[in-house]
Design a protein around this motif. Structure first.
Motif, short mmCIF file in Angstrom:
data_model
loop_
_atom_site.label_atom_id
_atom_site.label_comp_id
_atom_site.label_asym_id
_atom_site.label_seq_id
_atom_site.Cartn_x
_atom_site.Cartn_y
_atom_site.Cartn_z
N UNK A 496 25.11 -21.27 11.66
CA UNK A 496 25.78 -22.53 11.91
C UNK A 496 24.98 -23.69 11.35
N UNK A 497 23.66 -23.53 11.40
CA UNK A 497 22.79 -24.62 10.94
C UNK A 497 23.14 -25.00 9.52
N UNK A 501 24.59 -28.53 8.40
CA UNK A 501 23.88 -29.31 7.38
C UNK A 501 24.85 -29.84 6.35
N UNK A 502 25.71 -28.93 5.91
CA UNK A 502 26.65 -29.28 4.85
C UNK A 502 27.53 -30.44 5.30
N UNK A 503 28.04 -30.29 6.53
CA UNK A 503 28.92 -31.35 7.06
C UNK A 503 28.18 -32.68 7.11
N UNK A 504 26.94 -32.59 7.63
CA UNK A 504 26.15 -33.81 7.77
C UNK A 504 25.93 -34.48 6.41
N UNK A 505 25.60 -33.66 5.42
CA UNK A 505 25.36 -34.20 4.09
C UNK A 505 26.61 -34.88 3.54
N UNK A 509 26.90 -38.66 2.58
CA UNK A 509 27.27 -38.97 1.21
C UNK A 509 28.37 -40.01 1.15
N UNK A 510 29.38 -39.77 1.97
CA UNK A 510 30.52 -40.67 2.02
C UNK A 510 30.05 -42.10 2.32
N UNK A 511 29.18 -42.15 3.36
CA UNK A 511 28.70 -43.48 3.76
C UNK A 511 27.89 -44.12 2.64
#
Ligand code: ADP
Ligand code: MG
Length: 571
Positions: A496-497, A501-505, A509-511
Motif C-alpha cells: 500500500x505504501x 506514495x504514488x497518490x501523494x506525488x 504535482x497537481x498543486x
C-alpha cells in the motif's frame, strides 16, 4: 568509639570494586583495555547472560610472565607506571593496578597467559582467594575469564539490569572500542553467537562494522588541526541527525571520554542546522598534548580535565563549524589531502562542473549529495547487488523540506500560507552486510538494520518489525504533534505504501503545476549575500533561495526515480 581496624586486602578490594566494577560492562571495558595495553592486535570477547554468567576476553598480546601472574591479582600492582612522575605522561589505558584485584574480589576469575617462547600458566581466584599457579596448554597472549560476577555481593547483583539491558551496554562499549581502535581486529560473541566483527582495516571499515555502510554517505570525514589540537573522524552532514546522544563518540588521546566542553563545542557548531531534540552523529578522535589534560579524575577514567577549557572549546568549535558551514576556513585546518578534496567539494559546491559526465566519481558524489566516500567502482558493484524491489514512504519519518517555489513578489522567507508546498523525503532501509545476522543487528541498531530486500509476503513478522520502526521513529521525531495527521501514523502495509506514495506525488504535482512559473524569460539580476538569486521581469522582482532551490532539484530527481521505481539503495 570502636577501635580503628586496618582492613584486610579482601575487604578493601571489595570496597574498591564498588568504584571500578560497577556492572558487567565495566569488567569488559577493563579487560579489553588491558588487552590493548598488552599490544594485542586481535581481541575476542565472549559474554553469557549479559555478562553476569560469563565474561571472557582473549587476546594475542604480550602475555604475563609466571612470576607476575600472582602480582596481577594484587591491588595497586601494575606494570604500567612505577613512580609518581609517570602519572604526568600516561600512555596506557590502565595505570591504577586496581581492575584485576577488584574484579577478582567479586567473581570467580581465572587468567591463563603465555608469553612468546614461554610456557602457558593459569591462576584462578575465588572471590579474591588465589589458588596455585598451574602449567597448562594455550596460545600466546592472555585469556581472562570472569564467571559469576557479584556472586558474593548479592546487593550489587540486585542493582543490575536484565540480561538484555546489560548486554546492550556491553555491545555499545565494544562498538566504541571498534571505532576507537580500528587497527585491532575485534570479534564479539553473545551467548555463543557472533554479533560484531571488525578486521583492523582502518577508521572507515570500523565505522561500517558498527553502523553499517549506509552511514558513510551521511558523513563528512574530518582530519584537521588547530593550535595543536588534532581532530579526525566522521561527523554527520548538516541534515543528518539522531534522536538521542548514543551516536556520539569522542576518543581523547585514544581514550573514550564523555566531556561537557567537547560535546557542547560540537553541539553548538551544529546549532544552526539541527532543531531541538535532534542530536548530531559523530565519531571523533581528538588528540591534545598530554600536558594540558588530566585523565586521573575518576577510577573509571571516563571524564578528563583540561588545563584550559576555552582553548579546547574554541579549537573544536571552529573546526567543526568551518567544515559544516563549508567555508574556506576549513581548508586552513585540514592536514590531509583526501579530506581536503571533500571539503573543497563542499566549499565550491555551487560551481557547476562541466566535466561531470566524464568523471564517474563526481557523478556518484552528486548522486549522494557530495559526501560519498566509496569508490565509484565499489559503489556500482554494491548497487548492482541490491536493486530495490520495494520502497517505503512514511510522510512522518523525516522533517519536511520546505520548497520555495518562486511565487510572485514574495521572498521565500516571508512566504507562508496554503500555497506553500511542504514535501517530505523518503527513507529507505539500508541493507545489512550478508555476513552478519540481520536479526541481531536489527536488535542492536534498530534504525539501521532491517532487510527489505528479502521481503516476502508471508514474512508478516518483517512488516510488523518495519512498522514498529517507522512508528517509533516518527514518535521520536514528532512527539505529541499534529492530531490531524494521525492517519499517517497508522502502520503501513508495504505494498500500500507504494500506492499511497504514488497518490501523494500526483496530488503534490497537481498543486505544484498550479504554481509553477517559467523563469527562463526572466533576466538574472544578481546574487545577494551569496544566498539569494535575484530575477527581474518587467517591474517585478523574484528572490530565490539558492539552497532551497538546490534541495528542490535533488528532490525532483529523487521523485522521478521514485516514480520509475529506480531509487538506488546501497548496503
Ligand atoms: P592496570 O591495567 O591499571 O595496570 P590491572 O589490574 O588492570 O591494572 O592489571 C594489572 C596488571 O596485570 C597490568 O599492569 C598488566 O601488567 C597485567 N595484565 C592484565 N591484563 C593483561 C593482559 N591481557 N595481557 C598482559 N598483561 C596483563
Ligand atoms: Mg587495567
Amino acid at each position: 568509639m570502636a577501635k580503628i581496624n586496618i582492613l584486610p586486602a579482601k575487604v578493601y578490594n571489595r570496597i574498591a570494586a564498588g568504584e571500578v566494577v560497577e556492572r558487567p560492562c565495566s569488567v569488559v571495558k577493563e579487560l579489553i583495555e588491558n588487552s590493548i595495553d598488552a599490544g594485542a592486535t586481535e581481541i575476542e570477547i565472549h559474554i553469557e547472560k549479559g555478562g553476569k554468567q560469563l565474561i571472557r576476553v582473549i587476546d594475542n598480546g604480550c602475555g604475563i610472565e609466571r612470576e607476575d601472574l600472582h602480582s596481577a591479582f594484587l591491588p595497586h600492582a601494575t606494570s604500567k607506571i612505577a613512580q609518581a612522575e609517570d602519572l604526568e605522561k600516561i600512555m596506557t589505558l590502565g595505570f591504577r593496578g586496581e581492575a584485576i584485584a577488584s574484579i577478582a574480589s567479586v567473581s570467580k576469575m581465572s587468567i591463563t597467559s603465555k608469553i612468546k617462547d614461554g610456557k602457558c600458566y593459569r591462576l584462578e581466584s575465588n572471590g579474591g582467594e588465589l589458588g596455585q599457579i598451574m602449567e597448562t596448554a594455550g596460545e600466546n597472549g592472555t585469556d581472562v575469564c570472569v564467571e559469576m560476577l557479584f556472586f558474593n555481593a548479592p546487593v550489587r547483583l540486585n542493582f543490575l539490569k536484565t540480561d538484555k539491558g546489560e548486554e546492550t551496554e556491553i555491545t555499545a562499549c565494544i562498538s566504541r572500542f571498534i571505532l576507537n581502535r580500528s587497527d585491532i581486529a575485534f570479534t564479539y560473541y553473545v551467548d555463543g553467537k557472533k554479533v560484531l566483527q571488525s578486521f583492523s582495516g582502518g577508521d572507515e571499515e570500523a565505522l561500517v562494522s558498527v553502523y553499517g555502510a549506509a552511514v558513510l554517505r551521511e558523513c563528512i570525514a574530518i582530519n584537521a588541526e588547530k593550535h595543536g589540537v588534532k581532530i579526525r573522524g566522521y561527523i554527520g552532514n548538516q541534515n543528518y541527525y539522531k534522536a538521542n546522544k548514543t551516536y556520539q563518540c569522542v576518543f581523547l588521546n585514544g581514550r573514550y571520554i564523555v566531556n561537557a566542553t567537547i560535546s557542547s563545542a560540537i553541539s553548538n557548531a551544529y546549532a544552526s542546522y539541527l532543531m531541538k531534540r535532534q542530536y548530531p552523529f559523530y565519531v571523533l578522535h581528538i588528540d591534545v598534548p598530554q600536558e594540558i589534560v588530566d585523565v586521573n579524575v575518576h577510577p573509571n577514567k571516563a571524564d578528563v580535565r583540561f588545563s584550559d577549557n576555552k582553548i579546547i572549546y574554541g579549537c573544536i568549535y571552529s573546526i567543526v563549524s568551518a567544515v559544516l558551514d563549508g567555508n574556506s576556513k576549513a581548508l586552513e585546518y585540514v592536514v590531509q589531502s583526501p579530506v581536503k578534496e571533500e571539503i573543497k567539494e563542499k566549499v565550491f559546491d555551487d560551481v557547476p562542473d562541466k566535466k561531470e559526465e566524464e568523471n564517474p566519481q563526481m557523478k556518484l558524489d552528486k548522486e549522494f549529495g557530495g559526501f560519498s566516500t566509496m569508490s565509484y567502482e565499489d559503489a556500482m558493484r554494491e548497487m548492482e547487488k541490491c536493486k530495490p524491489n520495494f520502497s517505503v514512504h512514511n510522510p512522518k519519518l523525516e522533517p519536511q523540506y520546505e520548497l520555495d517555489l518562486p511565487i510572485k513578489g514574495v521572498t521565500p522567507a516571508a512566504h507562508s500560507g496554503p500555497d506553500y508546498v511542504h514535501e517530505r523525503t523518503f527513507q529507505f532501509a539500508p541493507f545489512p552486510s550478508p555476513d552478519r545476522d540481520p536479526k541481531k543487528l536489527h536488535k542492536l541498531f534498530p534504525d539501521l538494520y532491517y532487510q527489505p530486500s528479502k521481503f516476502k509476503l508471508e514474512e508478516a513478522q518483517s512488516i510488523e518489525k518495519i512498522n514498529a520502526i517507522l512508528g517509533r521513529e516518527s514518535e521520536r521525531i514528532e512527539g505529541a504533534e499534529n492530531e490531524s495527521s494521525k492517519e499517517n501514523a497508522q502502520p503501513l502495509s508495504l505494498f500500500d505504501a507504494f500506492e499511497s506514495n504514488k497518490r501523494l506525488l500526483e496530488e503534490e504535482d497537481k498543486r505544484a503545476q498550479q504554481q509553477k512559473m517559467d523563469i527562463s524569460s526572466f533576466s538574472f539580476a544578481g546574487k545577494l549575500f551569496n544566498t539569494y538569486l535575484l530575477y527581474e521581469r518587467g517591474d517585478e522582482i523574484y528572490i530565490i533561495d539558492q539552497h532551497a532551490a538546490h534541495e528542490r532539484i535533488i528532490f525532483d530527481k529523487l521523485r522521478e526515480k521514485m516514480r520509475n521505481r529506480t531509487v538506488v539503495m546501497q548496503p
